[in-house]
Design an enzyme around this catalytic site. Structure first.
Site, PDB file in Angstrom:
ATOM      1  N   LYS A  78       0.253   5.220   3.228  1.00 10.86           N
ATOM      2  CA  LYS A  78       0.918   3.705   2.559  1.00 10.86           C
ATOM      3  C   LYS A  78       2.328   3.349   3.155  1.00 10.86           C
ATOM      4  O   LYS A  78       2.631   4.672   2.502  1.00 10.86           O
ATOM      5  CB  LYS A  78       0.016   3.496   0.970  1.00 10.86           C
ATOM      6  CG  LYS A  78       0.334   1.730   0.653  1.00 10.86           C
ATOM      7  CD  LYS A  78       0.031   1.491  -0.686  1.00 10.86           C
ATOM      8  CE  LYS A  78      -0.302   0.246  -1.098  1.00 10.86           C
ATOM      9  NZ  LYS A  78      -0.832   0.300  -2.509  1.00 10.86           N
ATOM     10  N   SER A 158      -3.857  -3.690  -3.294  1.00 11.65           N
ATOM     11  CA  SER A 158      -2.698  -3.287  -2.761  1.00 11.65           C
ATOM     12  C   SER A 158      -3.123  -2.434  -1.529  1.00 11.65           C
ATOM     13  O   SER A 158      -2.371  -2.881  -0.043  1.00 11.65           O
ATOM     14  CB  SER A 158      -1.814  -3.263  -3.171  1.00 11.65           C
ATOM     15  OG  SER A 158      -1.330  -1.801  -3.878  1.00 11.65           O
ATOM     16  N   SER A 182      -5.652  -0.666  -7.355  1.00 11.95           N
ATOM     17  CA  SER A 182      -5.407  -1.228  -5.597  1.00 11.95           C
ATOM     18  C   SER A 182      -6.475   0.503  -4.702  1.00 11.95           C
ATOM     19  O   SER A 182      -5.341   0.144  -3.231  1.00 11.95           O
ATOM     20  CB  SER A 182      -3.609  -0.629  -5.705  1.00 11.95           C
ATOM     21  OG  SER A 182      -2.760  -2.351  -6.034  1.00 11.95           O
TER      22      SER A 182
HETATM   23  N1  GLN Z   1      -4.342  -6.562  -8.820  1.00 14.68           N
HETATM   24  C1  GLN Z   1      -3.204  -5.630  -9.334  1.00 14.68           C
HETATM   25  C2  GLN Z   1      -2.021  -6.567  -9.265  1.00 14.68           C
HETATM   26  O1  GLN Z   1      -1.440  -6.948  -8.069  1.00 14.68           O
HETATM   27  C3  GLN Z   1      -2.858  -4.184  -8.912  1.00 14.68           C
HETATM   28  C4  GLN Z   1      -2.065  -3.957  -7.767  1.00 14.68           C
HETATM   29  C5  GLN Z   1      -2.070  -2.626  -7.898  1.00 14.68           C
HETATM   30  O2  GLN Z   1      -3.063  -1.766  -8.384  1.00 14.68           O
HETATM   31  N2  GLN Z   1      -0.845  -2.052  -6.943  1.00 14.68           N
HETATM   32  O3  GLN Z   1      -0.883  -5.904  -9.940  1.00 14.68           O
END
Ligand code: GLN
Length: 494
Positions: A78, A158, A182
Site C-alpha cells: 500500500k 481505503s 480499510s
Molecule cells: N472509511 C473510513 C474513513 O474514511 C476508514 C478508513 C480507513 O480505515 N483507513 O475514515
C-alpha cells in the site's frame, strides 16, 4: 492469468522449494499479469526492476539453503508505507514525487523475510475513504462486476488497490492499513481475506499517519493461511514506535489449521441494522451454521454502545488527522506552491495539495479540537470510545470471538454514495468498533449475492488473540469453499 499467478502463497513456497519454478519466473508472471490489468489502476507505482532484482537474490538464497518465511513471494505494498528510494504518495498530490530515504518497519520486516515488491498500490487519499474514489491518482476498479452488467464497481477502501491487486491475481498478497475498516471492508468487497491485527502488533513507523491511535497495518491474501503468513512477517516489537508492543509473535500461519470445537462465538444483536440487505443477514446465519458444524457454540451477546461508534470515530479520526497532516506545509515534503509570504505559501500549498475529503476531515478535526468545543466533542468521543471497549470486555467474558458481517453491502458503483459523505461513512458500521477498541479482526469471503458479488464475514477477537480469529476464519473458509472468480478472470480461465 498464468498458472503461477493463481497459486496460493503456501503452494508457491512449496513450488519454489521443490524447484518447480524460480522466484524470477514467479515474479515475471506477475509483472506480465500487471501489464494486462492496467484498467484496474491498482498500482500507483510499479517497481518491476526492484522486483526482479529481489527475486534473483531470493533464488540465490534458496539455492544456498537459506530461504526465509516469504522468500520469493511477490507482494503489493500500500502506498502508505514508506519505501526507501521508491515514491510514496499516500495517494495525495501533496506527496507526489516524495521519495523516502528510509524504509517502514513493516516493509523492512517483509523484505528481511525475502518478500518481493511488485509496486505501491493505489488507495484513498491519506487512507480517508471507503471506495477508493478519493485518490489523486484516479479510482481503483474492482475486478468483480455484477452478472451481465459491466458498470465499474469500487473495490472498497481505503486499501482498494491492494485488495483489487490480490483479487485480480496481480499480486499474491499485499499490505494494507485499517483505521476504521480499510482492510476488512475492501477484502469483503473483492472476495479475499484481510486481517487487521491487535493495535501495537505491527509497527506504524514509516507508515504515513492518518489517525495514530486507530491506524493498524495488516495484510491481504487469497486464503486465511496466506494472509496470516504475511501478517506474521510484518509483526513484532519495534523500538522506533512507542505504541508497538513487546509481544512475541506466534506462528499465525499454523493457527490456520486449528480446530474450534468447544469455542463460544458471540453473535451481537446490535449488528442487525436497519436497511441491511437480506442476503447479508442470510450469510450471517449461514456463518453461524458453519461454526456450529465445526463444533463451536454460538452465544447471544450484547454490544449496547455500537451505535455510537461511527459518530465517535468521525470525531477522533479527523481530530488526529488534522494534527498529523499539519506537517504538510510545502517546506519538508512534496508539493510547494510559492506565495507572497510564508503564510501564503502554506495556504496555497495545502489548498492545492489536499483533495476535498482530506480538507473536510482537517476542518472537522480542527473544529472538534478548538478551545470552545474540545470538551463537548473530543473528550466526549474519547469517553464513548472507552465505553465501547468496555462492551467488548464484557462480551469476551461470555465468548472467545465474535462473528458478524464485514460490511453492510456488496461492491457498489463508482459515484454511488458520493452525494452524501455520511452514506459513505456507513460502510464501516461493523468494522470501526474494532479500531476504537484495538481488537484483531479478519474478513473472509463467505459467498456471493444475487448479483454475483462477494460478501465477507468478520471475526473479531480478544487483544493479542489473532490465533483464535485465524482459527475460526480458517474453519469458515473450509466450510464456505469460496471458489468464485472475478468475472474478468473467470472469462479468461474458461
Ligand atoms: N472509511 C473510513 C474513513 O474514511 C476508514 C478508513 C480507513 O480505515 N483507513 O475514515
Amino acid at each position: 492469468m498464468s498458472d503461477l499467478t493463481t497459486l496460493t502463497i503456501t503452494d508457491a513456497l512449496k513450488g519454489l522449494e521443490s524447484k518447480d519454478f524460480s522466484a524470477v519466473e514467479l515474479t515475471q508472471a506477475h509483472i506480465d499479469a500487471m501489464a494486462t490489468a492496467k484498467n484496474l489502476n491498482a498500482y500507483i507505482t510499479e517497481t518491476p526492476e526492484i522486483a526482479l532484482e529481489q527475486a534473483k537474490a531470493s533464488d540465490a538464497r534458496r539455492a544456498g539453503g537459506g530461504a526465509k518465511l516469504l522468500d520469493g513471494i511477490p507482494l503489493a505494498i500500500k502506498d502508505l508505507f514508506c519505501t526507501r528510494g521508491v515514491q510514496t504518495t499516500a495517494a495525495s498530490k501533496i506527496l507526489e514525487g516524495f521519495v523516502p530515504t528510509y524504509e517502514s518497519t513493516v516493509t523492512s520486516n517483509l523484505f528481511e523475510d525475502g518478500a518481493v515488491m511488485l509496486g505501491k498500490t493505489n488507495m484513498d487519499e491519506f487512507a480517508m475513504g471507503s471506495a477508493n474514489t478519493t485518490s489523486h491518482f484516479g479510482n481503483v476498479i474492482n475486478p468483480w462486476t455484477r452478472e451481465g452488467d459491466d458498470t465499474p464497481l469500487v473495490p472498497g477502501g481505503s486499501s482498494g488497490g491492494s485488495a483489487a491487486a490480490v483479487a485480480a491475481r496481480i499480486a499474491m498478497g499485499a499490505t494494507g492499513t485499517d483505521t476504521g475498516g480499510s482492510i476488512r471492508q475492501p477484502a469483503s468487497l473483492t472476495g479475499i481475506v484481510g486481517i487487521k491485527p491487535t493495535y501495537g502488533r505491527c509497527s506504524r513507523w514509516g507508515a504515513v499517519a492518518f489517525a495514530s491511535s486507530l491506524d493498524h497495518p495488516g495484510s491481504f491474501g487469497r486464503t486465511v493461511e496466506d494472509a496470516a503468513l504475511i501478517l506474521q512477517s510484518m509483526s513484532g516489537h519495534d523500538p522506533k514506535d512507542a505504541t508497538s508492543a513487546k509481544q512475541d509473535v506466534p506462528d499465525f500461519a499454523a493457527a490456520a489449521s486449528g480446530y474450534i470445537k468447544g469455542m463460544k462465538i458471540g453473535i451481537p444483536d446490535e449488528y442487525r441494522i436497519d436497511g441491511m440487505p437480506e442476503e447479508i443477514e442470510k450469510l450471517w446465519q449461514q456463518g453461524i451454521e458453519w461454526i456450529k458444524e465445526a463444533g463451536a457454540e454460538p452465544v447471544k451477546i450484547s454490544l449496547p454502545h455500537t451505535k455510537y461508534a461511527l459518530p465517535a470515530y468521525y470525531i477522533i479520526a479527523p481530530a488526529e488527522a488534522s494534527s498529523n497532516l499539519s506537517r504538510y506545509d510545502g517546506v519538508r515534503y512534496g508539493l510547494r506552491v510559492e506565495g507572497e509570504s510564508l503564510d501564503d505559501m502554506y495556504a496555497l500549498t495545502r489548498a492545492e495539495g489536499f483533495g476535498d475529503e482530506v480538507k473536510r476531515r482537517i476542518m472537522i478535526g480542527t473544529y472538534v479540537l478548538s478551545a470552545g468545543y474540545y470538551d463537548a466533542y473530543y473528550i466526549k468521543a474519547q469517553k464513548v470510545r472507552r465505553v465501547i471497549l468496555n462492551d467488548f470486555v464484557e462480551a469476551f467474558k461470555q465468548c472467545d470471538a465474535i462473528l458478524t458481517p464485514t460490511a453492510p453491502s456488496s461492491a457498489f458503483a463508482i459515484g454511488e454514495n458520493e452525494d452524501d459523505p455520511i452514506k459513505m461513512y456507513l460502510n464501516d458500521v461493523f468494522t470501526v468498533t474494532g479500531n476504537l477498541a484495538g481488537l484483531p479482526g479478519i474478513s473472509i469471503p463467505g459467498g456471493v449475492d444475487a448479483q454475483g458479488l462477494p460478501l465477507g464475514l468478520q471475526i473479531t477477537g480478544r487483544v493479542w488473540d489473532e490465533e483464535t480469529v485465524i482459527k475460526i476464519a480458517a474453519n469458515i473458509e473450509r466450510a464456505a469453499n469460496f471458489t468464485a472468480l472475478p468475472q474478468t478472470l473467470a472469462k479468461a480461465a474458461a
